[in-house]
Design an enzyme around this catalytic site. Structure first.
Site, PDB file in Angstrom:
ATOM      1  CB  CYS A   1      -0.889  -0.019   1.237  1.00 14.28           C
ATOM      2  SG  CYS A   1      -1.895   1.456   1.421  1.00 14.28           S
TER       3      CYS A   1
ATOM      4  CB  CYS B   1      -9.268  -3.961 -11.973  1.00 11.55           C
ATOM      5  SG  CYS B   1      -8.845  -2.804 -13.268  1.00 11.55           S
TER       6      CYS B   1
HETATM    7 ZN   LIG Z   1      -2.855   1.066   3.431  1.00 15.61          ZN
END
Ligand SMILES: [Zn+2]
Length: 150
Positions: A58, A130
């Site tokens: 992330c 996606c």
């Molecule tokens: Zn995160």
């Protein structure tokens, strides 16, 4: 040092930052996609054709989200995966915007908008995650596949 007793617990704890804090931490495009549920232009991010091994983390909080071993070329112009790195890594939410019913994918840890998941992916899962390239950061040394890493 008396308040350093959050061993392990901080790993699963959610990250909550103000919009102001995210704005200062991220680039404008990262902020737009992850915090404003934006979508990058197809084929605009080099990760859509990235073939390198590693863990896609992330971009907001560094949590491991997708292993490069689950990445495949969907031809859509966005990085696509058939499975998340772990079930706890992401959260899925109903998204009814644009008069479509889609399933939104977020980072479970910091709620960053990542992209959507569709039921037309390849085997073994049949899922197609996606994902916006700007929401990810490839960590080349961190593939979960091998036991003899490093
Ligand atoms: Zn995160």
């Amino acid at each position: 040092m008396s308040k350093a007793k959050n061993t392990g617990k901080s790993e699963s704890a959610k990250i909550a930052m103000s919009e102001q804090e995210w704005r200062s931490k991220l680039t404008p495009e990262q902020f737009y996609v992850t915090r404003k549920h934006g979508t990058e232009r197809a084929f605009s991010h080099p990760y859509h054709q990235e073939k390198g091994a590693g863990m896609y983390r992330c971009v907001c909080c560094g949590a491991p989200l997708f292993d490069s071993e689950t990445k495949f070329d969907s031809g859509t112009g966005w990085p696509s995966f058939f499975a998340p790195a772990s079930d706890e890594a992401i959260s899925e939410h109903n998204d009814r915007s644009f008069f479509m019913r889609r399933t939104e994918v977020r980072c479970a840890k910091c709620e960053a908008h990542l992209g959507h998941v569709f039921p037309d992916g390849p085997k073994p899962t049949g899922a197609r995650y996606c994902i916006n390239g700007v929401a990810l950061e490839l960590d080349p040394g961190a593939s979960s596949g091998g036991e003899d890493s490093e």
